[in-house]
Design a protein around this motif. Structure first.
Motif, mmCIF file in Angstrom:
data_model
loop_
_atom_site.group_PDB
_atom_site.id
_atom_site.type_symbol
_atom_site.label_atom_id
_atom_site.label_comp_id
_atom_site.label_asym_id
_atom_site.label_seq_id
_atom_site.Cartn_x
_atom_site.Cartn_y
_atom_site.Cartn_z
ATOM 1 N N PRO A 170 0.825 -1.209 0.000
ATOM 2 C CA PRO A 170 0.000 0.000 0.000
ATOM 3 C C PRO A 170 0.856 1.255 0.000
ATOM 4 C CG PRO A 170 -0.013 -1.029 2.167
ATOM 5 C CD PRO A 170 0.778 -1.933 1.258
ATOM 6 N N VAL A 171 0.351 2.299 -0.614
ATOM 7 C CA VAL A 171 0.934 3.638 -0.560
ATOM 8 C C VAL A 171 -0.221 4.584 -0.219
ATOM 9 C CG1 VAL A 171 2.862 3.172 -2.130
ATOM 10 C CG2 VAL A 171 0.687 3.955 -3.064
ATOM 11 N N PRO A 172 0.080 5.816 0.223
ATOM 12 C CA PRO A 172 -0.989 6.692 0.709
ATOM 13 C C PRO A 172 -2.187 6.858 -0.228
ATOM 14 C CG PRO A 172 1.131 7.612 1.258
ATOM 15 C CD PRO A 172 1.399 6.402 0.404
ATOM 16 N N ALA A 173 -1.992 6.894 -1.523
ATOM 17 C CA ALA A 173 -3.115 7.138 -2.435
ATOM 18 C C ALA A 173 -3.619 5.877 -3.114
ATOM 19 C CB ALA A 173 -2.704 8.167 -3.491
ATOM 20 N N GLY A 174 -3.094 4.718 -2.737
ATOM 21 C CA GLY A 174 -3.532 3.499 -3.402
ATOM 22 C C GLY A 174 -2.598 2.339 -3.153
ATOM 23 N N ALA A 175 -2.142 1.729 -4.242
ATOM 24 C CA ALA A 175 -1.267 0.563 -4.136
ATOM 25 C C ALA A 175 -0.127 0.674 -5.140
ATOM 26 C CB ALA A 175 -2.052 -0.716 -4.391
ATOM 27 N N LEU A 176 1.005 0.105 -4.757
ATOM 28 C CA LEU A 176 2.189 0.052 -5.613
ATOM 29 C C LEU A 176 2.489 -1.392 -5.921
ATOM 30 C CD1 LEU A 176 4.796 1.267 -6.903
ATOM 31 C CD2 LEU A 176 5.857 1.010 -4.652
ATOM 32 N N SER A 227 -4.050 -10.356 -13.041
ATOM 33 C CA SER A 227 -4.631 -10.786 -11.765
ATOM 34 C C SER A 227 -4.083 -9.974 -10.601
ATOM 35 C CB SER A 227 -4.341 -12.271 -11.518
ATOM 36 O OG SER A 227 -5.037 -13.061 -12.428
ATOM 37 N N ALA A 228 -2.790 -9.724 -10.609
ATOM 38 C CA ALA A 228 -2.176 -8.926 -9.538
ATOM 39 C C ALA A 228 -2.732 -7.516 -9.521
ATOM 40 C CB ALA A 228 -0.657 -8.899 -9.712
ATOM 41 N N ILE A 229 -2.967 -6.952 -10.688
ATOM 42 C CA ILE A 229 -3.536 -5.605 -10.789
ATOM 43 C C ILE A 229 -4.954 -5.604 -10.230
ATOM 44 C CG2 ILE A 229 -4.420 -3.915 -12.463
ATOM 45 C CD1 ILE A 229 -1.855 -4.529 -14.130
ATOM 46 N N ARG A 230 -5.753 -6.589 -10.614
ATOM 47 C CA ARG A 230 -7.127 -6.692 -10.100
ATOM 48 C C ARG A 230 -7.149 -6.818 -8.581
ATOM 49 N NH1 ARG A 230 -8.318 -9.845 -14.479
ATOM 50 N NH2 ARG A 230 -7.844 -11.718 -13.306
ATOM 51 N N ASP A 231 -6.243 -7.626 -8.041
ATOM 52 C CA ASP A 231 -6.197 -7.853 -6.595
ATOM 53 C C ASP A 231 -5.734 -6.606 -5.837
ATOM 54 O OD1 ASP A 231 -7.004 -10.448 -7.061
ATOM 55 O OD2 ASP A 231 -5.005 -11.317 -6.776
ATOM 56 N N ALA A 232 -4.844 -5.839 -6.429
ATOM 57 C CA ALA A 232 -4.250 -4.695 -5.742
ATOM 58 C C ALA A 232 -5.108 -3.443 -5.782
ATOM 59 C CB ALA A 232 -2.874 -4.383 -6.347
ATOM 60 N N HIS A 233 -5.868 -3.263 -6.849
ATOM 61 C CA HIS A 233 -6.583 -1.994 -7.029
ATOM 62 C C HIS A 233 -7.842 -1.916 -6.179
ATOM 63 C CE1 HIS A 233 -9.301 0.872 -9.136
ATOM 64 N NE2 HIS A 233 -8.267 1.614 -8.815
ATOM 65 N N ARG A 234 -8.057 -0.730 -5.637
ATOM 66 C CA ARG A 234 -9.275 -0.407 -4.892
ATOM 67 C C ARG A 234 -9.977 0.737 -5.597
ATOM 68 N NH1 ARG A 234 -8.198 -4.624 -3.719
ATOM 69 N NH2 ARG A 234 -7.477 -5.481 -1.767
ATOM 70 N N PRO A 235 -11.299 0.665 -5.748
ATOM 71 C CA PRO A 235 -12.031 1.734 -6.439
ATOM 72 C C PRO A 235 -11.738 3.111 -5.842
ATOM 73 C CG PRO A 235 -13.465 -0.139 -6.044
ATOM 74 C CD PRO A 235 -12.185 -0.414 -5.294
ATOM 75 N N GLY A 236 -11.585 4.081 -6.726
ATOM 76 C CA GLY A 236 -11.336 5.449 -6.312
ATOM 77 C C GLY A 236 -9.898 5.739 -5.932
ATOM 78 N N ARG A 237 -9.050 4.748 -5.986
ATOM 79 C CA ARG A 237 -7.650 4.903 -5.591
ATOM 80 C C ARG A 237 -6.742 4.724 -6.803
ATOM 81 N NH1 ARG A 237 -7.409 6.879 -0.556
ATOM 82 N NH2 ARG A 237 -5.587 5.666 -0.018
ATOM 83 N N ALA A 247 5.643 9.272 -9.003
ATOM 84 C CA ALA A 247 4.320 8.690 -9.271
ATOM 85 C C ALA A 247 3.458 8.682 -8.010
ATOM 86 C CB ALA A 247 4.473 7.271 -9.824
ATOM 87 N N VAL A 248 4.041 8.333 -6.873
ATOM 88 C CA VAL A 248 3.299 8.313 -5.610
ATOM 89 C C VAL A 248 2.843 9.726 -5.259
ATOM 90 C CG1 VAL A 248 3.503 7.915 -3.119
ATOM 91 C CG2 VAL A 248 4.365 6.206 -4.735
ATOM 92 N N GLY A 249 3.721 10.714 -5.442
ATOM 93 C CA GLY A 249 3.356 12.101 -5.173
ATOM 94 C C GLY A 249 2.242 12.589 -6.081
ATOM 95 N N ALA A 250 2.317 12.251 -7.358
ATOM 96 C CA ALA A 250 1.276 12.661 -8.307
ATOM 97 C C ALA A 250 -0.053 11.987 -7.980
ATOM 98 C CB ALA A 250 1.708 12.330 -9.740
ATOM 99 N N ALA A 251 -0.007 10.740 -7.553
ATOM 100 C CA ALA A 251 -1.233 10.034 -7.180
ATOM 101 C C ALA A 251 -1.864 10.686 -5.948
ATOM 102 C CB ALA A 251 -0.931 8.557 -6.912
ATOM 103 N N ALA A 252 -1.044 11.060 -4.984
ATOM 104 C CA ALA A 252 -1.557 11.722 -3.782
ATOM 105 C C ALA A 252 -2.168 13.076 -4.139
ATOM 106 C CB ALA A 252 -0.442 11.887 -2.754
#
Length: 127
Positions: free
Chosen positions: A10-16, A33-43, A108-113
């Motif tokens: 996890p990272v502050p705005a989602g997942a890495l 499959s890994a992408i599907r498992d890692a992603h959360r809606p809105g993140r 990327a993490v900063g831009a996502a946040a």
């Protein structure tokens, strides 16, 4: 068979998701499959591709589907540290200009946040 390894955190705005090795038709479904498992809606979902040494059209299609799926769920897909053959494939296919691509994971993490903060309603107090 090509070797592909992935890890997720996890990272502050989602997942890495860190991806290394070779991405091709023999293992593209594992990344999907890994992408599907890692992603959360809105993140946001960030893919660290700094150690990805090869990608074929199967991998390209996984990235494009992930971009659409994450976007449709209210988030954004961000690619970080894309180099060599994967970068060239994204450039020659014109996909480079379509996706959010960053020089490094930290960027990327900063831009996502920042993107997550921009989506907050005006009446929410920002720290």
């Amino acid at each position: 068979m090509s070797v592909l390894s992935m890890s997720c955190r996890p990272v502050p705005a989602g997942a890495l998701v860190t991806v290394s090795g070779e991405l091709d038709a023999t293992n593209a479904d594992r990344l999907e499959s890994a992408i599907r498992d890692a992603h959360r809606p809105g993140r946001s979902l960030i893919l660290d591709l700094g150690e990805l040494t090869f990608m074929d059209s199967s991998g390209l299609h996984v990235l494009l589907r992930a971009h659409d799926d994450v976007h449709d769920a209210g988030g954004s897909l961000r690619l970080a540290a894309v180099r060599d053959i994967p970068a060239r494939i994204l450039q020659i296919t014109g996909v480079w200009d379509t996706l959010h691509i960053h020089a490094c994971v930290e960027e990327a993490v900063g831009a996502a946040a920042d993107a997550l903060l921009d989506r907050l309603p005006d009446d929410v107090e920002r720290l």
